[in-house]
Design a protein around this motif. Structure first.
Motif, PDB file in Angstrom:
ATOM      1  N   SER A 184      21.874 -23.787  11.830  1.00  0.00           N
ATOM      2  CA  SER A 184      21.464 -23.946  10.440  1.00  0.00           C
ATOM      3  C   SER A 184      22.147 -22.906   9.571  1.00  0.00           C
ATOM      4  CB  SER A 184      19.956 -23.819  10.318  1.00  0.00           C
ATOM      5  OG  SER A 184      19.575 -22.469  10.487  1.00  0.00           O
ATOM      6  N   LEU A 185      22.287 -23.261   8.320  1.00  0.00           N
ATOM      7  CA  LEU A 185      22.896 -22.349   7.365  1.00  0.00           C
ATOM      8  C   LEU A 185      22.039 -21.104   7.215  1.00  0.00           C
ATOM      9  CD1 LEU A 185      25.337 -22.019   5.679  1.00  0.00           C
ATOM     10  CD2 LEU A 185      24.214 -23.221   3.832  1.00  0.00           C
ATOM     11  N   GLU A 186      20.742 -21.282   7.327  1.00  0.00           N
ATOM     12  CA  GLU A 186      19.831 -20.136   7.247  1.00  0.00           C
ATOM     13  C   GLU A 186      20.126 -19.161   8.390  1.00  0.00           C
ATOM     14  OE1 GLU A 186      15.185 -20.025   7.534  1.00  0.00           O
ATOM     15  OE2 GLU A 186      15.822 -21.181   5.774  1.00  0.00           O
ATOM     16  N   ARG A 187      20.350 -19.707   9.587  1.00  0.00           N
ATOM     17  CA  ARG A 187      20.670 -18.881  10.755  1.00  0.00           C
ATOM     18  C   ARG A 187      22.013 -18.173  10.533  1.00  0.00           C
ATOM     19  NH1 ARG A 187      20.068 -15.642  14.708  1.00  0.00           N
ATOM     20  NH2 ARG A 187      21.016 -16.154  16.679  1.00  0.00           N
ATOM     21  N   LEU A 188      22.986 -18.899   9.986  1.00  0.00           N
ATOM     22  CA  LEU A 188      24.289 -18.298   9.723  1.00  0.00           C
ATOM     23  C   LEU A 188      24.180 -17.171   8.699  1.00  0.00           C
ATOM     24  CD1 LEU A 188      26.517 -21.477   9.592  1.00  0.00           C
ATOM     25  CD2 LEU A 188      26.506 -19.732  11.369  1.00  0.00           C
ATOM     26  N   THR A 189      23.345 -17.376   7.692  1.00  0.00           N
ATOM     27  CA  THR A 189      23.137 -16.343   6.682  1.00  0.00           C
ATOM     28  C   THR A 189      22.536 -15.096   7.318  1.00  0.00           C
ATOM     29  OG1 THR A 189      22.852 -18.029   4.990  1.00  0.00           O
ATOM     30  CG2 THR A 189      22.024 -15.840   4.477  1.00  0.00           C
ATOM     31  N   GLN A 190      21.568 -15.296   8.211  1.00  0.00           N
ATOM     32  CA  GLN A 190      20.960 -14.160   8.913  1.00  0.00           C
ATOM     33  C   GLN A 190      21.996 -13.433   9.759  1.00  0.00           C
ATOM     34  OE1 GLN A 190      17.825 -16.079  11.074  1.00  0.00           O
ATOM     35  NE2 GLN A 190      16.397 -16.048   9.350  1.00  0.00           N
ATOM     36  N   GLU A 191      22.815 -14.204  10.468  1.00  0.00           N
ATOM     37  CA  GLU A 191      23.862 -13.589  11.287  1.00  0.00           C
ATOM     38  C   GLU A 191      24.844 -12.821  10.411  1.00  0.00           C
ATOM     39  OE1 GLU A 191      25.807 -16.538  13.685  1.00  0.00           O
ATOM     40  OE2 GLU A 191      23.957 -17.066  14.728  1.00  0.00           O
ATOM     41  N   ASN A 192      25.206 -13.418   9.292  1.00  0.00           N
ATOM     42  CA  ASN A 192      26.129 -12.776   8.362  1.00  0.00           C
ATOM     43  C   ASN A 192      25.559 -11.451   7.873  1.00  0.00           C
ATOM     44  OD1 ASN A 192      28.393 -12.468   6.753  1.00  0.00           O
ATOM     45  ND2 ASN A 192      27.512 -13.634   5.069  1.00  0.00           N
ATOM     46  N   GLU A 193      24.281 -11.440   7.517  1.00  0.00           N
ATOM     47  CA  GLU A 193      23.639 -10.208   7.063  1.00  0.00           C
ATOM     48  C   GLU A 193      23.604  -9.168   8.180  1.00  0.00           C
ATOM     49  OE1 GLU A 193      19.872 -11.527   5.538  1.00  0.00           O
ATOM     50  OE2 GLU A 193      20.789 -12.434   3.772  1.00  0.00           O
ATOM     51  N   ALA A 194      23.338  -9.626   9.404  1.00  0.00           N
ATOM     52  CA  ALA A 194      23.307  -8.697  10.543  1.00  0.00           C
ATOM     53  C   ALA A 194      24.703  -8.106  10.778  1.00  0.00           C
ATOM     54  CB  ALA A 194      22.814  -9.414  11.795  1.00  0.00           C
ATOM     55  N   TYR A 195      25.745  -8.949  10.696  1.00  0.00           N
ATOM     56  CA  TYR A 195      27.115  -8.463  10.869  1.00  0.00           C
ATOM     57  C   TYR A 195      27.491  -7.481   9.764  1.00  0.00           C
ATOM     58  CZ  TYR A 195      28.152 -11.878  14.544  1.00  0.00           C
ATOM     59  OH  TYR A 195      28.168 -12.601  15.694  1.00  0.00           O
ATOM     60  N   THR A 196      27.083  -7.802   8.560  1.00  0.00           N
ATOM     61  CA  THR A 196      27.381  -6.916   7.435  1.00  0.00           C
ATOM     62  C   THR A 196      26.708  -5.572   7.634  1.00  0.00           C
ATOM     63  OG1 THR A 196      27.600  -8.818   5.964  1.00  0.00           O
ATOM     64  CG2 THR A 196      27.271  -6.687   4.920  1.00  0.00           C
ATOM     65  N   GLN A 197      25.456  -5.585   8.077  1.00  0.00           N
ATOM     66  CA  GLN A 197      24.722  -4.349   8.340  1.00  0.00           C
ATOM     67  C   GLN A 197      25.410  -3.556   9.454  1.00  0.00           C
ATOM     68  OE1 GLN A 197      22.209  -2.919   6.754  1.00  0.00           O
ATOM     69  NE2 GLN A 197      22.187  -1.209   8.158  1.00  0.00           N
ATOM     70  N   LYS A 198      25.808  -4.251  10.517  1.00  0.00           N
ATOM     71  CA  LYS A 198      26.488  -3.587  11.629  1.00  0.00           C
ATOM     72  C   LYS A 198      27.813  -2.995  11.158  1.00  0.00           C
ATOM     73  CE  LYS A 198      26.774  -2.505  15.943  1.00  0.00           C
ATOM     74  NZ  LYS A 198      25.904  -1.488  16.490  1.00  0.00           N
ATOM     75  N   LEU A 199      28.517  -3.728  10.309  1.00  0.00           N
ATOM     76  CA  LEU A 199      29.774  -3.231   9.755  1.00  0.00           C
ATOM     77  C   LEU A 199      29.544  -1.947   8.966  1.00  0.00           C
ATOM     78  CD1 LEU A 199      32.803  -3.747   9.290  1.00  0.00           C
ATOM     79  CD2 LEU A 199      32.162  -5.203   7.363  1.00  0.00           C
ATOM     80  N   GLN A 200      28.492  -1.917   8.154  1.00  0.00           N
ATOM     81  CA  GLN A 200      28.174  -0.713   7.384  1.00  0.00           C
ATOM     82  C   GLN A 200      27.840   0.455   8.318  1.00  0.00           C
ATOM     83  OE1 GLN A 200      28.631  -0.296   4.160  1.00  0.00           O
ATOM     84  NE2 GLN A 200      29.370  -2.401   4.099  1.00  0.00           N
ATOM     85  N   GLU A 201      27.088   0.181   9.383  1.00  0.00           N
ATOM     86  CA  GLU A 201      26.745   1.229  10.353  1.00  0.00           C
ATOM     87  C   GLU A 201      27.995   1.766  11.029  1.00  0.00           C
ATOM     88  OE1 GLU A 201      23.900  -0.446  13.070  1.00  0.00           O
ATOM     89  OE2 GLU A 201      22.428  -0.807  11.485  1.00  0.00           O
ATOM     90  N   LEU A 202      28.903   0.858  11.396  1.00  0.00           N
ATOM     91  CA  LEU A 202      30.118   1.286  12.080  1.00  0.00           C
ATOM     92  C   LEU A 202      31.018   2.124  11.186  1.00  0.00           C
ATOM     93  CD1 LEU A 202      30.979  -1.946  14.076  1.00  0.00           C
ATOM     94  CD2 LEU A 202      30.254   0.245  15.019  1.00  0.00           C
ATOM     95  N   LYS A 203      30.994   1.854   9.892  1.00  0.00           N
ATOM     96  CA  LYS A 203      31.787   2.649   8.958  1.00  0.00           C
ATOM     97  C   LYS A 203      31.298   4.088   8.901  1.00  0.00           C
ATOM     98  CE  LYS A 203      33.252  -1.032   5.849  1.00  0.00           C
ATOM     99  NZ  LYS A 203      33.139  -1.576   4.488  1.00  0.00           N
ATOM    100  N   GLN A 204      30.032   4.309   9.254  1.00  0.00           N
ATOM    101  CA  GLN A 204      29.453   5.646   9.217  1.00  0.00           C
ATOM    102  C   GLN A 204      29.738   6.443  10.498  1.00  0.00           C
ATOM    103  OE1 GLN A 204      28.128   6.539   6.313  1.00  0.00           O
ATOM    104  NE2 GLN A 204      28.553   4.457   5.634  1.00  0.00           N
ATOM    105  N   VAL A 205      30.185   5.757  11.569  1.00  0.00           N
ATOM    106  CA  VAL A 205      30.432   6.422  12.845  1.00  0.00           C
ATOM    107  C   VAL A 205      31.759   7.173  12.772  1.00  0.00           C
ATOM    108  CG1 VAL A 205      30.818   6.065  15.315  1.00  0.00           C
ATOM    109  CG2 VAL A 205      29.123   4.678  14.109  1.00  0.00           C
ATOM    110  N   PRO A 206      31.734   8.482  13.102  1.00  0.00           N
ATOM    111  CA  PRO A 206      32.987   9.255  13.082  1.00  0.00           C
ATOM    112  C   PRO A 206      33.990   8.697  14.094  1.00  0.00           C
ATOM    113  CG  PRO A 206      31.068  10.693  13.319  1.00  0.00           C
ATOM    114  CD  PRO A 206      30.589   9.287  13.451  1.00  0.00           C
ATOM    115  N   GLY A 207      35.239   8.688  13.717  1.00  0.00           N
ATOM    116  CA  GLY A 207      36.279   8.248  14.642  1.00  0.00           C
ATOM    117  C   GLY A 207      36.626   6.780  14.516  1.00  0.00           C
TER     118      GLY A 207
END
Length: 163
Positions: free
Chosen positions: A15-38
């Motif tokens: 479902s598009l709703e599921r894809l939106t949730q996954e997209n938000e989770a990926y975006t959050q993970k991307l933001q977290e990874l940007k904070q990791v040194p190295g």
């Protein structure tokens, strides 16, 4: 994840709703990874996302019924799938090195490599067999339907037309 899950025509249908949730989770993970040194991005990504922010602003202002109309629109779905694929690709680029660098990640990747090496040969042979079968059908048995040809190849008796 199945081979056809990312294809909206071949998948069981996420479902598009599921894809939106996954997209938000990926975006959050991307933001977290940007904070990791190295960990650095291959190119400097601007944190300003005016188009994305505007889309989010409009969609979040919709009620459930209005959002359902939007989610059921093919163009919106196709665009969302394309965006999701880009997000998945970007996240994958960011985490490949970390995953391969971990003991567990390296072990799973080595299993996958072994499987791909074994299975790619079988896939190539199967594809070549199907191609040869189709060429035989087209060049030598055009007077039959595909199903009649397959039945004939499998040794099933031919059915007579009922009139």
């Amino acid at each position: 994840m199945g081979m056809f899950e990312s294809d909206p025509l071949l998948s069981a249908g996420r479902s598009l709703e599921r894809l939106t949730q996954e997209n938000e989770a990926y975006t959050q993970k991307l933001q977290e990874l940007k904070q990791v040194p190295g960990i650095t991005s291959p190119q400097r990504v601007s944190t300003s996302t005016p188009i994305w922010d505007e889309i989010d602003r409009i969609v979040s202002s919709l009620n459930d019924q209005e959002r359902a109309v939007l989610n059921n629109n093919k163009e919106y779905y196709d665009n969302s799938m394309a965006i999701q694929e880009m997000v998945n690709s970007e996240v994958l680029l960011l985490v490949k090195g970390r995953i391969e660098g971990s003991v567990e990640g390296k072990a799973i990747l080595e299993q996958q490599l072994s499987f791909v090496r074994r299975t790619s040969k079988i896939a190539k042979e199967e594809t070549a067999r199907r191609d040869a079968l189709f060429r035989e059908y087209v060049t030598e048995h055009g007077d039959m339907t595909w199903q009649e040809f397959i039945d004939w190849k499998n040794g099933k008796p031919q059915q007579k037309d009922k009139k």
